[in-house]
Write an enzyme that holds these catalytic residues in place. Structure first.
Site, PDB file in Angstrom:
ATOM      1  N   PRO A   2      30.697  41.160  42.840  1.00 27.88           N
ATOM      2  CA  PRO A   2      30.046  41.951  44.327  1.00 27.88           C
ATOM      3  C   PRO A   2      31.143  42.596  44.819  1.00 27.88           C
ATOM      4  CG  PRO A   2      29.003  39.608  43.906  1.00 27.88           C
ATOM      5  CD  PRO A   2      30.101  39.884  42.880  1.00 27.88           C
ATOM      6  N   GLU A   3      30.946  43.610  45.520  1.00 25.92           N
ATOM      7  CA  GLU A   3      31.923  44.243  46.139  1.00 25.92           C
ATOM      8  C   GLU A   3      31.854  43.982  47.645  1.00 25.92           C
ATOM      9  OE1 GLU A   3      32.634  48.422  44.802  1.00 25.92           O
ATOM     10  OE2 GLU A   3      31.903  47.639  42.880  1.00 25.92           O
TER      11      GLU A   3
END
Length: 261
Positions: A2-3
């Site tokens: 996840p960014e």
């Protein structure tokens, strides 16, 4: 992994469920903190810092978590059964809501005034109040021999960018991911990090990253995940491959016509 925008959204969900409420359940399922008990303490704030999450609790304690590749936080009504098996790493709950951290890559308890132990190495946060484009540029220039594609993933330079936002930012700036940082004038680097900040900030409150303006599945991004499909701008097939030294190489996508050099 996840960014920064996905972690930002996770922090918002945790904040709505936990902040300002007294914990009635505190279940750390990692050996180092198996005896830790935060019951009776009020959660003060939950924030994201790049790809890290910080949940500050009454008494000067911060719960630090990182999702890594497979982790997630699930928020639901208090009392709902947690997933079975050994996937649960942490449960924090109050009388109304329950947050279950599964497959979390990192779980730490640190003094709130010593949070730098876990996030002090990070560069300016793309979505945080400390965002500083000039500092991000200076950090990138510390390794002029690196490609800009590799440099943008260095969380010590600027925190929050992952493979999606790297690809979309470089495409929007019409810059090749293979270009050495030292060959890019400072004003172009400033423009590049400004593009990254603008794109991520525009998507942070939506359900998924969107750069094309069309949120429909398969239409939301310009280059990421579109190898061999035509560029939305010029029609050239999008290139895809891996970038970076093994074993830390990561996927990269770019248009060889729009992003020359």
């Amino acid at each position: 992994m996840p960014e920064g925008d996905a972690v930002y959204r996770t922090a918002k969900r945790l904040s709505r469920a936990l902040d300002g409420r007294r914990l009635t359940r505190s279940d750390f399922r990692v050996p180092r903190y198996a005896t830790a008990d935060l019951r009776g303490r009020t959660v003060l704030a939950t924030i994201s810092r790049g790809k890290h999450l910080l949940t500050r609790v009454e008494g000067g304690v911060t719960v630090h978590t990182h999702l890594r590749m497979e982790g997630s936080w699930r928020v639901g009504p208090a009392g709902r059964p947690a997933p079975r098996g050994d996937v649960v790493r942490l449960i924090l709950a109050n009388t109304e809501w329950q947050a279950v951290g599964t497959r979390l890559g990192m779980v730490d308890l640190v003094p709130t005034d010593r949070e730098e132990r876990v996030v002090g190495h990070l560069g300016p946060d793309m979505l945080g109040p400390d965002w500083d484009a000039a500092l991000a540029v200076r950090n990138l220039l510390r390794a002029p021999e690196r490609t800009i594609g590799e440099a943008l993933l260095d969380q010590r330079a600027l925190a929050g960018i992952g493979t999606i936002w790297r690809a979309e930012t470089l495409y929007a700036a019409r810059m090749s991911p293979w270009r050495p940082v030292g060959s890019i004038p400072p004003d172009e680097l400033e423009a590049l990090v400004a593009v990254a900040h603008r794109l991520m900030d525009a998507s942070k409150d939506g359900p998924t990253p969107v750069t094309t303006g069309d949120p429909r599945p398969g239409r939301s991004l310009f280059v990421y995940g579109r190898a061999r499909r035509p560029c939305r701008r010029c029609g050239t097939p999008i290139s895809g491959g891996e970038m970076g030294p093994q074993p830390s190489e990561r996927l990269i996508y770019w248009c060889p016509a729009c992003q020359q050099g």
